[in-house]
Structures are given as C-alpha cells and as structure tokens.
Write a protein that holds these residues in place. Structure first.
Motif, mmCIF file in Angstrom:
data_model
loop_
_atom_site.group_PDB
_atom_site.id
_atom_site.type_symbol
_atom_site.label_atom_id
_atom_site.label_comp_id
_atom_site.label_asym_id
_atom_site.label_seq_id
_atom_site.Cartn_x
_atom_site.Cartn_y
_atom_site.Cartn_z
ATOM 1 N N GLY A 14 0.844 -1.201 0.000
ATOM 2 C CA GLY A 14 0.000 0.000 0.000
ATOM 3 C C GLY A 14 0.872 1.241 0.000
ATOM 4 O O GLY A 14 1.594 1.503 0.970
ATOM 5 N N MET A 17 -0.401 7.485 2.076
ATOM 6 C CA MET A 17 0.381 8.348 2.970
ATOM 7 C C MET A 17 1.010 7.523 4.093
ATOM 8 O O MET A 17 2.154 7.779 4.490
ATOM 9 C CB MET A 17 -0.504 9.458 3.563
ATOM 10 N N ALA A 18 0.281 6.522 4.611
ATOM 11 C CA ALA A 18 0.796 5.701 5.717
ATOM 12 C C ALA A 18 1.962 4.836 5.241
ATOM 13 O O ALA A 18 3.040 4.835 5.845
ATOM 14 C CB ALA A 18 -0.327 4.836 6.287
ATOM 15 N N GLU A 37 1.913 -1.371 -4.786
ATOM 16 C CA GLU A 37 0.758 -0.468 -4.836
ATOM 17 C C GLU A 37 -0.139 -0.859 -6.026
ATOM 18 O O GLU A 37 0.327 -0.951 -7.152
ATOM 19 C CB GLU A 37 1.231 0.990 -4.964
ATOM 20 N N THR A 38 -1.421 -1.054 -5.729
ATOM 21 C CA THR A 38 -2.371 -1.456 -6.778
ATOM 22 C C THR A 38 -2.490 -0.404 -7.872
ATOM 23 O O THR A 38 -2.580 -0.734 -9.057
ATOM 24 C CB THR A 38 -3.787 -1.621 -6.172
ATOM 25 N N GLY A 44 -2.492 7.042 -2.608
ATOM 26 C CA GLY A 44 -3.747 6.446 -2.134
ATOM 27 C C GLY A 44 -4.896 7.420 -2.188
ATOM 28 O O GLY A 44 -5.111 8.104 -3.192
ATOM 29 N N ARG A 45 -5.633 7.521 -1.082
ATOM 30 C CA ARG A 45 -6.799 8.414 -1.038
ATOM 31 C C ARG A 45 -6.399 9.884 -1.164
ATOM 32 O O ARG A 45 -7.222 10.729 -1.475
ATOM 33 C CB ARG A 45 -7.553 8.210 0.282
ATOM 34 N N MET A 63 -6.816 19.157 2.140
ATOM 35 C CA MET A 63 -6.337 20.281 2.939
ATOM 36 C C MET A 63 -5.206 19.877 3.879
ATOM 37 O O MET A 63 -5.274 18.840 4.529
ATOM 38 C CB MET A 63 -7.483 20.846 3.753
ATOM 39 N N TYR A 68 -0.628 20.272 11.489
ATOM 40 C CA TYR A 68 -0.057 18.980 11.071
ATOM 41 C C TYR A 68 1.468 19.094 11.232
ATOM 42 O O TYR A 68 2.152 19.614 10.363
ATOM 43 C CB TYR A 68 -0.371 18.682 9.611
ATOM 44 N N VAL A 230 -1.424 -6.834 -4.262
ATOM 45 C CA VAL A 230 -1.020 -7.978 -3.434
ATOM 46 C C VAL A 230 -2.254 -8.844 -3.164
ATOM 47 O O VAL A 230 -3.326 -8.342 -2.824
ATOM 48 C CB VAL A 230 -0.365 -7.496 -2.118
ATOM 49 N N ALA A 262 -0.188 -1.631 4.777
ATOM 50 C CA ALA A 262 -0.695 -0.248 4.876
ATOM 51 C C ALA A 262 -1.841 -0.022 3.898
ATOM 52 O O ALA A 262 -1.943 1.009 3.248
ATOM 53 C CB ALA A 262 0.447 0.737 4.620
ATOM 54 N N PHE A 399 -13.688 7.082 4.334
ATOM 55 C CA PHE A 399 -13.369 7.509 5.707
ATOM 56 C C PHE A 399 -13.611 6.355 6.677
ATOM 57 O O PHE A 399 -14.754 5.946 6.864
ATOM 58 C CB PHE A 399 -14.265 8.684 6.107
ATOM 59 N N GLY A 425 -2.201 2.774 8.938
ATOM 60 C CA GLY A 425 -3.336 3.309 8.185
ATOM 61 C C GLY A 425 -4.094 4.301 9.039
ATOM 62 O O GLY A 425 -3.949 4.329 10.266
ATOM 63 N N ASP A 426 -4.921 5.118 8.391
ATOM 64 C CA ASP A 426 -5.640 6.153 9.132
ATOM 65 C C ASP A 426 -6.749 5.580 10.010
ATOM 66 O O ASP A 426 -7.322 6.303 10.822
ATOM 67 C CB ASP A 426 -6.198 7.227 8.177
ATOM 68 N N THR A 432 -7.062 11.464 8.875
ATOM 69 C CA THR A 432 -6.449 12.596 8.182
ATOM 70 C C THR A 432 -5.131 12.083 7.591
ATOM 71 O O THR A 432 -4.627 11.034 8.011
ATOM 72 C CB THR A 432 -6.102 13.751 9.145
ATOM 73 N N THR A 433 -4.579 12.858 6.671
ATOM 74 C CA THR A 433 -3.295 12.468 6.082
ATOM 75 C C THR A 433 -2.203 12.454 7.148
ATOM 76 O O THR A 433 -1.326 11.590 7.130
ATOM 77 C CB THR A 433 -2.918 13.446 4.955
#
Ligand SMILES: Cc1cc2nc3c(=O)[nH]c(=O)nc-3n(C[C@H](O)[C@H](O)[C@H](O)COP(=O)(O)OP(=O)(O)OC[C@H]3O[C@@H](n4cnc5c(N)ncnc54)[C@H](O)[C@@H]3O)c2cc1C
Length: 451
Positions: A14, A17-18, A37-38, A44-45, A63, A68, A230, A262, A399, A425-426, A432-433
């Motif tokens: 994955g 961001m994570a 990564e697919t 990703g998002r 945003m 952050y 994967v 991730a 989300f 992962g979030d 959030t990122t």
C-alpha cells in the motif's frame, strides 16, 4: 532469511500516505524496501487527479492544516513551502437552502450565527474553550493520548450534552459530517472533542501539484512496484512471501524479512488471514475485520465567478442525511480550447451518505446528471444551467469510522504490534493524512526498534 551481511528486506503493501511514511523511516534505518501499490501512482486516497488546463493545479484539494506537525516538517525538508496555497476556512451552514456563514476561528461569527439560539452559541463557545484547555491530552493524532477520553459516548451523545439538539445539529454536526461524511451517532465523542480542541485559529492550505508529492518524496529510494495488487501474504521457512498480480495479470512472488501492511483495514484483514496467531494476534485480527468505512464521491464543476461565494465550504446542517452534504468552491484559472485564461470557480460537490452509496460505481454521465439535480438543495441559486461538469473522484474506502471505543481498541492493537508483520493506516485514528503518516512512522518504529 537475511544473513548477517545482508540488509533487511521489507515489503510495504500500500503506497498511500501511511505506507510511504513507513517507507521513509525504513529506508533511513538502512533497510531495503519494496512498495507494492495497486494503483499506477502513490498517494492512495490523498492522490489527486490532474488537469493541465487548470491553474493552480491542486487536484482534489486535500487540505493541509497548520497544526499537522509531521507534514509541516516534511514540507520544509522537501523545500515545498512555496507550493502551499492558503485557503479560507469559511464555512456556510445551510438549513434547507437558507445558508449563513460560520467561521470556525471567529468567536464573533459564532455570536452572530443565526441558525441557533444565543444560549447555544455561548454554550458551544464555552465547551470549545474547555476542549482547547485539554488540547495536549485530547490529541487529534495520537490514539494513545486520546483513548482515555473514549468512554463509549458518541459524538452525538456528547454534543447534545453541551448544547440543545438543534444547537448540535447546526453547530457541531455539519462541521464533522460535512467533511468526513460519517454520522455523529456512529462515531466516538473523541473525534468531535479533539476537532474542537485543535481547529480554532488554524490555517488551511492545499499543496500545488497535490498531496501525493509528499508520498512520492517519502518513498524515494524504495523499489516501487506500481500496478501490483497484493493477493496473499504467507509465512514460509525463509521469511514472509508476498504474492501480487502485476500489470497484465502477471503473478509476482517475493520473500521478505518484514512486512508493513498499509492498505485499508478490511483489505489488510483478508491479506493476513492465513498468517498464524503468533504473527498476527487475535485482537489485531478482530480489529481489522471490524473496521467500517464511509465511501466518498467528489463531483466537480466549473461555474462563472461571482455566482457563488469563493473559497467557501457550504455544508448541510440538520439531523438528517442530506441529499448533498458539502460544496467547496475554489477560484481557478482555466485555459479554454484556444489557450486563453478564463477566471472560473471550481466547485466540488459531495453527496450525502445514501446518495454516495447509490452513485458509487455508476457511469460518469449518470453521476454528473444525478448530482447536478442536487446542487440547488445546498445553494438554491446554484447556476445549474451554466455549470460545466469537470471531474469525478471515487473513494470506496473514503473515511474509516472512528466508532465509540475505537480509540481504546486502537491502543490495544498498537501494543500488540510486533515484527515481522505490522500495520499502518488512518483507521487507527481520526482519519487525516497526518494521522495516516504518523501511523506509518509508528509501524516502522516497531520494526526498527526490534533490530
Ligand atoms: C474525499 C476525501 C477528502 C479528504 N480530505 C482530506 C483533507 O482535506 N485533509 C486530510 O488531512 N485528509 C483528508 N482525507 C483523509 C486522507 O485522505 C486519508 O486519511 C489518508 O490519505 C489515508 O491514507 P492511508 O495511507 O491510511 O490509506 P490509503 O490512502 O487508502 O492508502 C492505502 C493504499 O493501499 C493500496 N492498496 C489497497 N489494496 C492493495 C493491495 N491489495 N495491494 C497493494 N496495494 C493496495 C491503495 O491503492 C492505497 O494506495 C480525505 C479523504 C477523502 C476520501
């Protein structure tokens, strides 16, 4: 297995961001990293679409918020400060088409806000100040700190104890549901309280070129296997074998010393289903399997300047799942067919929960025609006839829902994380990122601290 002289080989599954934040830490610890990564790109998002005719090019407009910390550090380190474009945090709340402004960082705007009674406005202000006073503990990004506040109450339970039902529906609910789409009845009070603690006075920015630039920079130096989905993660005598399907359906299999999973939680649960309990503990497995997501559908249009407020977040208030929950408007310069610059407003429209589910995966023309009909529900004077359909982005895993008790469970899972297979992962936190990247850093630390 790696011999003493070989470098530790890690698979990151994955490239969101994570995963990319984990990759950065693992590369720095001297490991060899392969990212699977697919999609055909990283982010990703947070990955944008890009349209060359629009300036500034910021894609889906994720945003970046001034609090952050990790992102701020990376933006500085990568010399991207000049790429930040400041945007306003002006929110307009709609009561069945009657729309009034509510600026999240202006007590004056709160005191003149007409949708709710003065008593509620004052109570909301006091409650916000009480959360701000607990800001260090009520951490928006660290589930370990926030978990003690996760007492099983939902955001709706908690909010309705602070203000009246109507006060809640027109002050707090739209500021959560407008942006994350999940229902306040379904999420922990921690998410609402941490938001109140952190949001006031913060600056909002978008990154020219899109947020995925950070993911790409974080992964520099790794072996990137893009367009590789994967399909299995298995223990074998020599380590952990990762099997993927590459471009054109080509199967790929490679063995690693360590793995960071991730992907969104439900995918992670399937990928590690065959691993023994000594590798992925029961608590972790149950946690991954039980995470639910609200999907997101972003439908954008170009309209003439002046027809809507610019840089506004127009959000539906009220207790019900609205037809359209949010509209965000950005001034943009568009090059027409002859290359001439035309000043326009780029409007992102996000349908409510039921409409998002209904329209996800439908043909683009249908998505545009259905959402166009909904635009006046949020802004009755929306210039429907002059609206030019622009771009659609679908996020089936939009989300992760931070259900009541979820922050406490996150902490138990984080304590159970151990080499050679860890998760990021979030879904460990408020989505959030920044939280996604911090989860990647945390997962990498579990591996690097162990050796
Ligand atoms: C519409 C929308 C707007 C948002 N706006 C903001 C915002 O303004 N600010 C903000 O901070 N956050 C925002 N967020 C939240 C933010 O985008 C996410 O929290 C964050 O990007 C999640 O990152 P992640 O790495 O945890 O997961 P993901 O981004 O989902 O990354 C997981 C990656 O795994 C890949 N993958 C999945 N399955 C496999 C497989 N089998 N093999 C290989 N790869 C696989 C996926 O393709 C994906 O790239 C928004 C989210 C949405 C949906």
């Amino acid at each position: 297995m790696t011999s003493r002289t070989q470098r530790t080989k890690v698979a990151v599954i994955g490239g969101g961001m994570a995963g990319c934040a984990a990759t950065r830490q693992l590369l720095r610890s001297g490991r060899d990293v392969v990212v699977f990564e697919t999609a055909d790109g990283l982010g990703g998002r947070a990955r944008s679409w890009h349209r060359p005719e629009i300036e500034p090019d910021v894609g889906i407009n994720l945003m970046y918020v001034s609090f952050y910390k990790l992102m701020t550090q990376l933006i500085k380190e990568y010399g991207l400060e000049d790429e930040l474009i400041r945007i306003s945090s002006n929110v307009w709340i709609s009561d069945h088409g009657k729309t009034v402004p509510l600026s999240s960082d202006s007590p004056l705007s709160l005191l003149t806000y007409r949708h709710v009674k003065l008593r509620d406005r004052v109570a909301f202000l006091l409650s916000t100040l009480a959360q701000v006073a607990r800001k260090k503990k009520l951490d928006l990004f660290d589930p370990v700190k926030a978990a003690p506040f996760d007492d099983g109450a939902s955001a709706a339970d908690w909010g309705c104890r602070q203000v009246s039902r109507r006060g809640f529906d027109f002050l707090l609910r739209p500021q959560i549901e407008g942006f994350w789409n999940f229902a306040c009845e379904e999420i922990s009070a921690v998410h609402a309280r941490a938001l109140l603690a952190w949001m006031g006075g913060s600056g909002f920015y978008v990154l020219r070129g899109g947020m995925e630039i950070l993911a790409e920079k974080n992964a520099e130096g790794a072996d990137l296997k893009l367009s590789h989905e994967v399909t299995a993660v298995q223990l074998d005598g020599d380590g952990i074998t990762v099997t993927a399907v590459g471009p054109g359906g080509t199967p790929v299999s490679e063995t690693f010393d360590e793995v960071v999973v991730a992907t969104p939680a439900p995918i992670a649960a399937k990928l590690v289903a065959a691993l023994p309990t000594r590798t992925v503990g029961e608590e972790t497995r149950r946690f991954l399997e039980s995470q639910r997501y609200e999907p997101a559908l972003s439908v954008s249009y170009l309209v003439d300047r002046g027809t809507l407020p610019a840089e506004a977040h127009i959000v539906a208030g009220g207790p019900e799942d609205p037809p359209l929950r949010n509209m965000i408007t950005y001034p943009r310069t568009v090059r027409d067919a002859s290359g001439r610059p035309v000043e326009k407003l780029l409007v992102f429209a996000y349908p409510g929960r039921a409409n998002t589910r209904r329209l996800l995966g439908r043909p683009t023309e249908e998505q545009f025609s259905e959402v166009t009909k909904l635009l006046p529900s949020l802004w009755p004077d929306f210039p429907v006839a002059g609206a030019e359909p622009f771009q659609i982005a679908e996020r089936p895993y939009g989300f992760p829902i931070p259900a009541p008790g979820r922050y406490r469970r996150s902490v138990r899972v984080l304590q159970e994380l151990r080499p050679p297979v860890v998760f990021a992962g979030d879904y460990f936190n408020s989505p959030t990122t920044e939280a996604a990247m911090l989860s990647g850093v945390r997962a990498a630390a579990v591996l690097t601290k162990a050796g």
